[in-house]
Design a protein around this motif. Structure first.
Motif, PDB file in Angstrom:
ATOM      1  N   GLN A  25       0.828  -1.207   0.000  1.00 38.61           N
ATOM      2  CA  GLN A  25       0.000   0.000   0.000  1.00 38.61           C
ATOM      3  C   GLN A  25       0.866   1.262   0.000  1.00 38.61           C
ATOM      4  OE1 GLN A  25      -0.325  -2.732   1.870  1.00 38.61           O
ATOM      5  NE2 GLN A  25      -2.348  -2.897   2.821  1.00 38.61           N
ATOM      6  N   LYS A  26       1.950   1.232   0.765  1.00 34.26           N
ATOM      7  CA  LYS A  26       2.831   2.386   0.862  1.00 34.26           C
ATOM      8  C   LYS A  26       3.604   2.587  -0.430  1.00 34.26           C
ATOM      9  CE  LYS A  26       6.099   4.488   4.097  1.00 34.26           C
ATOM     10  NZ  LYS A  26       6.845   4.288   5.366  1.00 34.26           N
ATOM     11  N   ALA A  29       1.232   4.054  -3.072  1.00 34.28           N
ATOM     12  CA  ALA A  29       0.903   5.447  -2.782  1.00 34.28           C
ATOM     13  C   ALA A  29       2.065   6.361  -3.154  1.00 34.28           C
ATOM     14  CB  ALA A  29       0.554   5.610  -1.310  1.00 34.28           C
ATOM     15  N   SER A  35      -4.318   5.196  -3.870  1.00 30.92           N
ATOM     16  CA  SER A  35      -4.284   5.423  -2.431  1.00 30.92           C
ATOM     17  C   SER A  35      -4.079   4.083  -1.740  1.00 30.92           C
ATOM     18  CB  SER A  35      -5.598   6.051  -1.956  1.00 30.92           C
ATOM     19  OG  SER A  35      -6.668   5.123  -2.098  1.00 30.92           O
ATOM     20  N   ARG A  36      -3.799   4.116  -0.468  1.00 36.86           N
ATOM     21  CA  ARG A  36      -3.597   2.859   0.270  1.00 36.86           C
ATOM     22  C   ARG A  36      -4.865   2.017   0.275  1.00 36.86           C
ATOM     23  NH1 ARG A  36       0.758   3.910   5.079  1.00 36.86           N
ATOM     24  NH2 ARG A  36       1.957   5.528   4.021  1.00 36.86           N
ATOM     25  N   ARG A  37      -6.006   2.668   0.417  1.00 36.07           N
ATOM     26  CA  ARG A  37      -7.270   1.928   0.421  1.00 36.07           C
ATOM     27  C   ARG A  37      -7.544   1.289  -0.942  1.00 36.07           C
ATOM     28  NH1 ARG A  37     -12.360   4.724   3.129  1.00 36.07           N
ATOM     29  NH2 ARG A  37     -10.926   4.412   4.884  1.00 36.07           N
ATOM     30  N   GLU A  38      -7.266   2.034  -2.015  1.00 41.81           N
ATOM     31  CA  GLU A  38      -7.457   1.481  -3.357  1.00 41.81           C
ATOM     32  C   GLU A  38      -6.537   0.286  -3.580  1.00 41.81           C
ATOM     33  OE1 GLU A  38      -8.757   5.202  -6.201  1.00 41.81           O
ATOM     34  OE2 GLU A  38      -6.701   5.139  -5.439  1.00 41.81           O
ATOM     35  N   THR A  39      -5.296   0.399  -3.086  1.00 42.90           N
ATOM     36  CA  THR A  39      -4.351  -0.709  -3.244  1.00 42.90           C
ATOM     37  C   THR A  39      -4.856  -1.951  -2.524  1.00 42.90           C
ATOM     38  OG1 THR A  39      -2.515   0.866  -3.365  1.00 42.90           O
ATOM     39  CG2 THR A  39      -1.957  -1.431  -2.946  1.00 42.90           C
ATOM     40  N   ILE A 128      -2.580  13.809  -7.409  1.00 44.68           N
ATOM     41  CA  ILE A 128      -3.541  14.169  -6.370  1.00 44.68           C
ATOM     42  C   ILE A 128      -3.514  15.680  -6.197  1.00 44.68           C
ATOM     43  CG2 ILE A 128      -4.185  13.832  -3.950  1.00 44.68           C
ATOM     44  CD1 ILE A 128      -2.354  11.252  -4.111  1.00 44.68           C
ATOM     45  N   GLY A 147       1.471   9.929  -2.718  1.00 46.55           N
ATOM     46  CA  GLY A 147       0.351   9.855  -1.796  1.00 46.55           C
ATOM     47  C   GLY A 147       0.699  10.313  -0.391  1.00 46.55           C
ATOM     48  N   GLU A 148       1.878   9.939   0.094  1.00 50.77           N
ATOM     49  CA  GLU A 148       2.294  10.341   1.435  1.00 50.77           C
ATOM     50  C   GLU A 148       2.477  11.849   1.526  1.00 50.77           C
ATOM     51  OE1 GLU A 148       4.930   7.287   3.678  1.00 50.77           O
ATOM     52  OE2 GLU A 148       5.587   7.246   1.601  1.00 50.77           O
ATOM     53  N   ALA A 151      -0.913  13.670   1.566  1.00 49.92           N
ATOM     54  CA  ALA A 151      -1.572  13.629   2.873  1.00 49.92           C
ATOM     55  C   ALA A 151      -0.951  14.646   3.827  1.00 49.92           C
ATOM     56  CB  ALA A 151      -1.479  12.227   3.458  1.00 49.92           C
TER      57      ALA A 151
END
Length: 275
Positions: A25-26, A29, A35-39, A128, A147-148, A151
């Motif tokens: 996930q990381k 991202a 995103s982590r949730r999508e992964t 993003i 992604g990180e 955020a």
């Protein structure tokens, strides 16, 4: 001659330490793929493989592992690599993202590429937008494929002062200005509005310069409309210490340097430049 195992994280005679394996996930991202949730959803759907094996939740990978999404090789980005972010000058109504084509394939291609399609492909595939302006408005937009970093920036902008140019029909009276300065939103929340000043105009239109902390474009439009103002345009001209310079024309972008990124991530960023 037999090769040494690649599992050792500290090879003999090496002065540099290999990065520790990270969760998928990381990795996705940071690569700007999802995103982590999508992964996690992709892992559950069996769309990701690691070294030929279907990935499972919790699996960790290193740079030497071969990761594929739907059969396509995923190029991993080193954790120590510098994350990229860009500021874009978006025109009101201009799309940040490419238009979604219908499944039948009908419809003509858009005449111009969306803003994120003009960004360097090497910077990522999935960009993003941090605190995006409404589609009908425009000005300074902040985007990244990391992604990180996105955020962290999203958390930081809640504390940063931003400046907006707002065009309304007619001139605001003192009562309306005081209502805007109160910072009251429909939800009952209050924005920290630092100033709202007349900035000229043409014909029946008048421009106002507004500075507030943690304000989004949607918030600013709402502040004016609550006072009965007919808002035709909201442009973000500054986000924290980053100003939309005149040399950056509409539809153009530039990469933020390391010092600018650090200043954005600091909750104690310098106040807005006045005048």
């Amino acid at each position: 001659m037999r090769r040494k195992s690649a599992k050792s994280s500290h090879p003999v005679g090496s002065g540099t330490r290999r990065p520790e394996p990270e969760r998928l996930q990381k990795v996705f991202a940071r690569a700007g793929l999802a995103s982590r949730r999508e992964t996690e959803d992709w892992i559950r759907a069996g769309r990701i493989t690691v070294n030929g094996q279907t990935a499972t939740l919790g699996v960790r990978v290193s740079l030497s592992d071969q990761v594929r999404l739907d059969g396509r090789l995923v190029r991993q980005r080193e954790a120590s690599g510098r994350a990229l972010a860009f500021i874009c000058h978006r025109s009101p109504g201009e799309s940040l993202r490419p238009a979604v084509r219908d499944e039948a394939g009908g419809g003509a291609d858009p005449p111009n590429k969306a803003l994120v399609e003009r960004l360097p492909r090497a910077a990522g595939r999935r960009f993003i937008t941090v605190s995006p302006m409404p589609r009908i408005d425009g000005g300074l937009e902040l985007v990244t494929a990391d992604g990180e970093l996105a955020a962290k920036l999203q958390r930081s902008v809640r504390w940063l002062a931003s400046e907006f140019s707002v065009r309304v029909r007619g001139e605001l009276d003192e009562q309306q200005l005081q209502g805007i300065l109160s910072g009251t939103l429909d939800s009952g929340a209050h924005l920290a509005v630092e100033r709202c000043e007349s900035a000229g105009g043409e014909a029946a239109n008048r421009w106002y310069a507004l500075a507030a902390r943690g304000a989004s474009g949607k918030d600013v439009r709402q502040l004016f409309e609550r006072q009965g103002a007919l808002v035709s345009r909201v442009l973000r001209t500054q986000l924290g210490p980053i100003a939309l310079e005149r040399s950056l024309g509409r539809g153009q972008f530039r990469e933020l340097n390391s010092e600018e990124l650090r200043s954005l991530l600091s909750t104690h960023a310098a106040p807005l430049a006045v005048g």
